[in-house]
Design a protein around this motif. Structure first.
Motif, mmCIF file in Angstrom:
data_model
loop_
_atom_site.group_PDB
_atom_site.id
_atom_site.type_symbol
_atom_site.label_atom_id
_atom_site.label_comp_id
_atom_site.label_asym_id
_atom_site.label_seq_id
_atom_site.Cartn_x
_atom_site.Cartn_y
_atom_site.Cartn_z
ATOM 1 N N ILE A 212 0.830 -1.203 0.000
ATOM 2 C CA ILE A 212 0.000 0.000 0.000
ATOM 3 C C ILE A 212 0.867 1.256 0.000
ATOM 4 C CG2 ILE A 212 -1.645 1.350 1.377
ATOM 5 C CD1 ILE A 212 -2.860 -1.314 2.288
ATOM 6 N N ARG A 213 1.861 1.295 0.860
ATOM 7 C CA ARG A 213 2.722 2.488 0.962
ATOM 8 C C ARG A 213 3.496 2.744 -0.319
ATOM 9 N NH1 ARG A 213 7.997 2.584 4.895
ATOM 10 N NH2 ARG A 213 9.337 3.568 3.358
ATOM 11 N N TRP A 214 4.186 1.712 -0.822
ATOM 12 C CA TRP A 214 5.045 1.923 -1.983
ATOM 13 C C TRP A 214 4.232 2.128 -3.259
ATOM 14 C CZ3 TRP A 214 8.661 -2.567 -0.111
ATOM 15 C CH2 TRP A 214 9.565 -2.059 0.829
ATOM 16 N N TRP A 215 3.094 1.455 -3.392
ATOM 17 C CA TRP A 215 2.269 1.670 -4.583
ATOM 18 C C TRP A 215 1.679 3.074 -4.575
ATOM 19 C CZ3 TRP A 215 1.983 -0.145 -9.202
ATOM 20 C CH2 TRP A 215 0.864 0.102 -10.009
ATOM 21 N N ASN A 216 1.234 3.530 -3.415
ATOM 22 C CA ASN A 216 0.700 4.892 -3.326
ATOM 23 C C ASN A 216 1.763 5.922 -3.704
ATOM 24 O OD1 ASN A 216 -1.676 3.793 -2.433
ATOM 25 N ND2 ASN A 216 -1.510 4.536 -0.332
ATOM 26 N N GLU A 217 3.004 5.663 -3.284
ATOM 27 C CA GLU A 217 4.098 6.617 -3.583
ATOM 28 C C GLU A 217 4.481 6.582 -5.055
ATOM 29 O OE1 GLU A 217 6.286 6.290 0.817
ATOM 30 O OE2 GLU A 217 7.183 5.334 -0.959
ATOM 31 N N GLN A 218 4.552 5.384 -5.641
ATOM 32 C CA GLN A 218 5.049 5.257 -7.006
ATOM 33 C C GLN A 218 3.973 5.568 -8.038
ATOM 34 O OE1 GLN A 218 7.644 1.930 -8.283
ATOM 35 N NE2 GLN A 218 6.086 1.451 -9.823
ATOM 36 N N ALA A 219 2.778 5.038 -7.823
ATOM 37 C CA ALA A 219 1.740 5.125 -8.842
ATOM 38 C C ALA A 219 0.879 6.370 -8.724
ATOM 39 C CB ALA A 219 0.856 3.887 -8.796
ATOM 40 N N ALA A 220 1.012 7.077 -7.589
ATOM 41 C CA ALA A 220 0.160 8.248 -7.316
ATOM 42 C C ALA A 220 -1.320 7.872 -7.419
ATOM 43 C CB ALA A 220 0.498 9.390 -8.278
ATOM 44 N N GLY A 262 -2.277 -9.855 -14.784
ATOM 45 C CA GLY A 262 -2.330 -8.651 -15.601
ATOM 46 C C GLY A 262 -1.263 -7.612 -15.329
ATOM 47 N N ASP A 263 -1.372 -6.521 -16.077
ATOM 48 C CA ASP A 263 -0.360 -5.466 -16.044
ATOM 49 C C ASP A 263 -0.272 -4.787 -14.680
ATOM 50 O OD1 ASP A 263 0.240 -5.959 -18.677
ATOM 51 O OD2 ASP A 263 -1.028 -4.339 -19.465
ATOM 52 N N VAL A 264 -1.417 -4.560 -14.027
ATOM 53 C CA VAL A 264 -1.381 -3.876 -12.727
ATOM 54 C C VAL A 264 -0.712 -4.761 -11.689
ATOM 55 C CG1 VAL A 264 -2.758 -2.855 -10.872
ATOM 56 C CG2 VAL A 264 -3.402 -2.468 -13.265
ATOM 57 N N THR A 265 -1.068 -6.043 -11.674
ATOM 58 C CA THR A 265 -0.440 -6.962 -10.724
ATOM 59 C C THR A 265 1.063 -7.017 -10.940
ATOM 60 O OG1 THR A 265 -2.442 -8.310 -10.534
ATOM 61 C CG2 THR A 265 -0.350 -9.349 -9.940
ATOM 62 N N ARG A 266 1.496 -7.090 -12.207
ATOM 63 C CA ARG A 266 2.926 -7.112 -12.493
ATOM 64 C C ARG A 266 3.593 -5.819 -12.037
ATOM 65 N NH1 ARG A 266 1.339 -10.261 -17.022
ATOM 66 N NH2 ARG A 266 0.836 -8.404 -18.234
ATOM 67 N N ALA A 267 2.922 -4.701 -12.226
ATOM 68 C CA ALA A 267 3.488 -3.420 -11.812
ATOM 69 C C ALA A 267 3.594 -3.332 -10.291
ATOM 70 C CB ALA A 267 2.634 -2.269 -12.358
ATOM 71 N N VAL A 268 2.587 -3.828 -9.588
ATOM 72 C CA VAL A 268 2.638 -3.837 -8.124
ATOM 73 C C VAL A 268 3.775 -4.729 -7.640
ATOM 74 C CG1 VAL A 268 1.408 -4.482 -6.021
ATOM 75 C CG2 VAL A 268 0.194 -3.294 -7.843
ATOM 76 N N ALA A 269 3.933 -5.898 -8.267
ATOM 77 C CA ALA A 269 5.013 -6.811 -7.890
ATOM 78 C C ALA A 269 6.372 -6.172 -8.109
ATOM 79 C CB ALA A 269 4.894 -8.112 -8.671
ATOM 80 N N GLN A 270 6.522 -5.476 -9.231
ATOM 81 C CA GLN A 270 7.787 -4.802 -9.518
ATOM 82 C C GLN A 270 8.034 -3.658 -8.536
ATOM 83 O OE1 GLN A 270 7.232 -3.717 -13.626
ATOM 84 N NE2 GLN A 270 7.471 -5.826 -14.353
ATOM 85 N N CYS A 271 6.976 -2.957 -8.181
ATOM 86 C CA CYS A 271 7.081 -1.862 -7.219
ATOM 87 C C CYS A 271 7.530 -2.395 -5.860
ATOM 88 C CB CYS A 271 5.727 -1.163 -7.103
ATOM 89 S SG CYS A 271 5.625 0.108 -5.831
ATOM 90 N N PHE A 272 6.923 -3.505 -5.428
ATOM 91 C CA PHE A 272 7.298 -4.080 -4.137
ATOM 92 C C PHE A 272 8.742 -4.580 -4.163
ATOM 93 C CE2 PHE A 272 7.640 -7.701 -1.210
ATOM 94 C CZ PHE A 272 7.345 -7.046 -0.021
ATOM 95 N N ALA A 273 9.141 -5.244 -5.245
ATOM 96 C CA ALA A 273 10.516 -5.742 -5.350
ATOM 97 C C ALA A 273 11.524 -4.605 -5.303
ATOM 98 C CB ALA A 273 10.686 -6.552 -6.633
#
Length: 283
Positions: A212-220, A262-273
């Protein structure tokens, strides 16, 4: 994997983990009077130690156990990881009330503190989940507490595995989506990521909070925490689950519903990594 296990028990490494070291009247064994944390280990070391120890303290307070000694826990982590010949692994910290009566009365103590480590295989990128026939209690004394009284989760996971899934998902006693036996769940609707709120009776997952924290920061784009039914959740475009040992894992099948990784899940996974690689002990 058992040959990779190392155990630190009340201040000392155990030479033979197969030999009994727990008292038969330890309250963690007798009545589940204990709390625990599970941390992932990467090449750089144990991840999110501070957050896990803080949650261990909250769980101990909820169960009426003494405040865990964080310095002792860190010493145990260092001891079980010293000289390891593997990179990816898991640490479990267990704290119990120690010796006590053969019933629900308070333990006499002193408490038991165990830190254990072992190598694990990398999590699969995708998985299948099912809805469980049991519910999470919204207002129980142990709601949201990571207690060693884990029988409900053991039964739920076995039920899922018997049906070809790796995780089972609970609704709560109000009929809303809650969590998995050892994971938190997220839904993707368009570009919006939704997850059940802590008031749904779920565990405040460390991976969940950092996603939640990192996705909110990266994805706005703020992750939305709200109640939703299982029926509504299964109308999502994408689904993923999170935990300390799964990281971000795409769900491609849930009951009789199929989902893309999907693309969002992959983006979240990359953001967390990217987040944990940049910050091994995020505060």
């Amino acid at each position: 994997m058992a040959t990779t296990q190392r155990i630190w028990f009340n201040g000392s490494l155990v030479t033979d983990p197969t030999q009994g070291i727990i008292s038969p009247i330890d309250h963690g064994l007798v009545v589940g009077d204990g709390v625990f944390e599970a941390l992932k280990v990467e090449a750089a070391g144990a991840f999110a130690v501070t957050r896990h120890l803080e949650r261990l303290s909250r769980s101990a307070a909820a169960l009426g156990l003494p405040e865990p000694d964080h310095d002792a826990c860190r010493a145990g982590i260092d001891a079980v990881l010293a000289g390891r010949e593997w990179e990816l692994g898991k640490i479990r910290i267990t704290l119990t009330g120690g010796a006590g009566p053969l019933g629900s009365g308070a333990a006499w103590g002193p408490g038991t503190l165990i830190v254990a480590a072992e190598a694990v295989d990398p999590p699969a990128p995708e998985t299948r989940i099912i809805t469980l026939p049991w519910t999470r209690n919204l207002s129980g004394a142990m709601t949201g507490v990571k207690t060693t009284s884990y029988g409900e989760n053991v039964r739920g996971l076995a039920f899922a595995e018997e049906r070809g899934a790796t995780e089972g998902i609970f609704a709560n006693t109000s009929g809303y989506l809650a969590e998995g036996t050892g994971s938190n769940i997220f839904l993707v609707f368009g570009d919006q990521v939704v997850t059940p709120p802590l008031t749904a009776g779920i565990l405040d997952g460390v991976t969940r909070a950092l996603v939640i924290r990192w996705w909110n920061e990266q994805a706005a784009l703020e992750v939305v925490e709200r109640d939703l039914s299982v029926v509504e959740a299964q109308q999502a475009d994408e689904v993923f689950i999170t935990s300390s040992t799964r990281d971000v894992q795409a769900v491609t099948s849930w009951d009789d519903h199929d989902f893309p990784a999907g693309d969002v899940t992959r983006a979240v996974a990359q953001c967390f990594a990217a987040g944990w690689q940049a910050e091994l002990d995020p505060r």
